[in-house]
Design an enzyme around this catalytic site. Structure first.
Site, PDB file in Angstrom:
ATOM      1  N   GLU A 168      38.991  35.308  32.254  1.00  0.00           N
ATOM      2  CA  GLU A 168      38.011  35.790  31.277  1.00  0.00           C
ATOM      3  C   GLU A 168      37.585  34.708  30.286  1.00  0.00           C
ATOM      4  O   GLU A 168      37.807  34.823  29.071  1.00  0.00           O
ATOM      5  CB  GLU A 168      38.570  37.010  30.527  1.00  0.00           C
ATOM      6  CG  GLU A 168      38.926  38.154  31.461  1.00  0.00           C
ATOM      7  CD  GLU A 168      39.311  39.442  30.747  1.00  0.00           C
ATOM      8  OE1 GLU A 168      39.555  39.410  29.535  1.00  0.00           O
ATOM      9  OE2 GLU A 168      39.362  40.489  31.419  1.00  0.00           O
ATOM     10  N   GLU A 370      41.412  42.686  37.966  1.00  0.00           N
ATOM     11  CA  GLU A 370      42.004  43.583  36.963  1.00  0.00           C
ATOM     12  C   GLU A 370      41.170  44.842  36.929  1.00  0.00           C
ATOM     13  O   GLU A 370      39.948  44.788  37.022  1.00  0.00           O
ATOM     14  CB  GLU A 370      41.970  43.003  35.534  1.00  0.00           C
ATOM     15  CG  GLU A 370      42.951  41.923  35.249  1.00  0.00           C
ATOM     16  CD  GLU A 370      42.917  41.442  33.785  1.00  0.00           C
ATOM     17  OE1 GLU A 370      42.537  42.221  32.881  1.00  0.00           O
ATOM     18  OE2 GLU A 370      43.270  40.277  33.568  1.00  0.00           O
TER      19      GLU A 370
HETATM   20  C1  FCB Z   1      41.771  42.156  29.756  1.00  0.00           C
HETATM   21  C2  FCB Z   1      42.692  40.957  29.684  1.00  0.00           C
HETATM   22  C3  FCB Z   1      44.129  41.294  29.871  1.00  0.00           C
HETATM   23  C4  FCB Z   1      44.528  42.610  29.273  1.00  0.00           C
HETATM   24  C5  FCB Z   1      43.527  43.680  29.598  1.00  0.00           C
HETATM   25  C6  FCB Z   1      43.865  45.027  29.009  1.00  0.00           C
HETATM   26  O1  FCB Z   1      40.582  41.891  29.115  1.00  0.00           O
HETATM   27  O2  FCB Z   1      42.392  40.015  30.688  1.00  0.00           O
HETATM   28  O3  FCB Z   1      44.866  40.223  29.382  1.00  0.00           O
HETATM   29  O4  FCB Z   1      44.783  42.512  27.911  1.00  0.00           O
HETATM   30  O5  FCB Z   1      42.270  43.294  29.151  1.00  0.00           O
END
Ligand code: FCB
Length: 471
Positions: A168, A370
């Protein structure tokens, strides 16, 4: 979702995503240096939910063998974490042998448990001494990161197959430099873009180093390198005005296309740079940068998906700090919100992004790196045998997203797998343990003890059968 496809391909992989700074703890072990999270925790512990700072993670640094066995038992085959720059290198930028030994042991334990580790190099965790030298705006720090990446590739190049340069990369520019949410709490659009540019160069130098070391046989021949970002599929109101569509273009351009163009074309989107320049924001471009960015093309991509971006034409051109404004939030009346986190739940966004990839970046493989739901009252309901009963929200959330992924794959999307964020509850920056994401509870009052939540059975079923039925 109607007429849902209820299966995922056989070779589709399931795993867990986490990061070093959110799990390892041991913040002063192995000669680890202070990173920005340690600094902020020391400066103002009250900024962290329930005053839980960066120090302990979820204790995984001490419990990783047990944790890998738990992940394996849930039918997961891979796990992403990050190496902490502050643990791997010393203050002179040389390998910290003790820190390296920790990661060698850690990766070996994962291998033994049958879990493949995906290694990311940076998850918002700059060593503070480099931040004090100007962070990503300073070329010396960009070079220091390239040196760090090179050292990591050399040290673990025979062990690790899947590498990522950044998680990110849009988040630090936004949270630290633009929105004022994270230390050092700045509100400067132009500075945020300079930081974003520095990160883009750092990414590209790391990919260049990777290719060079792979050609020399230092990095194994089957290894791949990628970038992970939280892409937000952009939407506006129905019947948009041209100004609403402009807001979409710039939101998409700054947050999504910036990285997608970098990693597929080796350059930044010119229309975005032009619009920024019209508003007086230029990047500190130097001779030779074009050739650096051209090295930024990756082998595949990670897509973190939590929420879409809903925007409209801004009501002001400039904000209270004098920054240019390109869009403002559009509140979609039909939005379903996760109230704990304030993020919209919109599973179809994953499909829309997949279709954008299929249309505009069709050569690139990717995976969902994710996705997850963080709930504040996760502990509210327990089963008779004491497990957290999260089945009512966690299962539908994941199932809906997986169904849209299955549909996208049917329509040609090159999505190879899915990593659920967390799987084991972990520390979430200044939210600390406020919102729980895991299928496995971490009990902070009992020495970080792990306990399966009720939904874990369902995850095991899906990960082992690839069936998304109601079982
Ligand atoms: C994302 C992050 C991760 C975590 C999630 C909930 O944006 O990459 O580290 O905190 O959110």
């Amino acid at each position: 979702m109607s007429s849902a496809n209820l299966t995922l391909p056989n070779d589709f992989f399931f795993g867990a995503a986490m990061s070093g700074p959110q799990t390892e703890g041991m913040y002063k072990a192995h000669g680890k240096l202070e990173n920005l999270w340690d600094t902020w925790s020391d400066l103002d512990i009250r900024a962290f939910y329930n005053r839980v700072g960066s120090y302990a993670g979820n204790d995984m640094g001490a419990r990783y063998a047990e944790d890998f066995a738990l992940l394996r038992d849930l039918g997961l085959s891979s796990f992403r974490t990050s190496i902490q720059w502050s643990r791997l290198l010393d203050v002179d930028g040389k390998l910290n042998v003790e820190g390296a030994a920790f990661y060698h042991d850690y990766f070996a334990a994962a291998r033994e448990a049958g879990i493949e580790v995906f290694v990311n190099l940076y998850h918002f965790d700059m060593p503070v001494y480099l931040f004090r030298r100007g962070g990503w705006e300073n070329r010396e720090v960009v070079e220091a990161y390239a040196n760090y990446a090179r050292t990591a590739f050399a040290e673990f190049g025979q062990e690790i197959e899947h590498w990522f340069t950044f998680n990110e990369p849009i988040v630090e520019p936004e949270q630290r430099y633009e929105h004022g949410n994270w230390y050092p709490f700045l509100h400067d659009f132009a500075q945020a873009r300079r930081v974003q540019y520095g990160i883009s160069l750092a990414h590209s130098l790391a990919v260049g180093a990777f290719r060079e070391l792979q050609a020399k046989g230092v990095v194994r021949a089957d290894a791949q390198i990628g970038l992970i970002n939280c892409f937000t599929p952009p939407y506006t109101r129905e019947d948009p005005t041209p100004a609403d569509l402009e807001a979409v273009r710039m939101t998409d351009g700054l947050g999504n296309r910036w990285w997608l163009d970098l990693v597929t074309k080796g350059r930044l989107p010119q229309d975005v740079l032009d619009t920024m320049a019209e508003r007086g924001v230029t990047l500190p471009v130097r001779a030779g940068d074009e050739a650096i960015l051209a090295q930024g093309k990756v082998d595949w991509l990670g897509f973190n998906y939590y929420q879409p971006a809903r925007v409209q034409a801004p009501s002001h051109d400039v904000d209270e700090w004098g920054n240019p404004v390109f869009s403002e939030r559009y509140v979609w009346p039909d939005a379903v919100m996760n109230k704990s986190r304030g993020w919209e739940i919109y599973p179809k966004g994953i499909y829309d992004f997949a279709m954008t990839m299929t249309r505009d970046y069709s050569d690139l493989d990717w995976f969902v790196s994710e996705n997850g739901i963080g709930i504040m009252e996760d502990k509210a309901v327990r089963t008779e045998d004491g497990r957290i009963d999260d089945t009512a929200y966690r299962i539908p959330f994941v199932r809906d997203h997986l169904q849209w992924i299955a549909k996208a794959i049917d329509e040609g999307a090159r999505c190879r797998g899915y990593h659920y964020w967390g799987v084991i509850d972990c520390w979430s920056w200044n939210n600390a343990y406020k919102n729980r994401y895991g299928f496995i509870e971490v009990d902070l009052s009992h020495n970080y003890e792990r306990r399966l939540k009720a939904s874990a059975e369902w995850l095991r079923h899906v990960a082992t059968t690839h069936c998304l039925d109601e079982a």
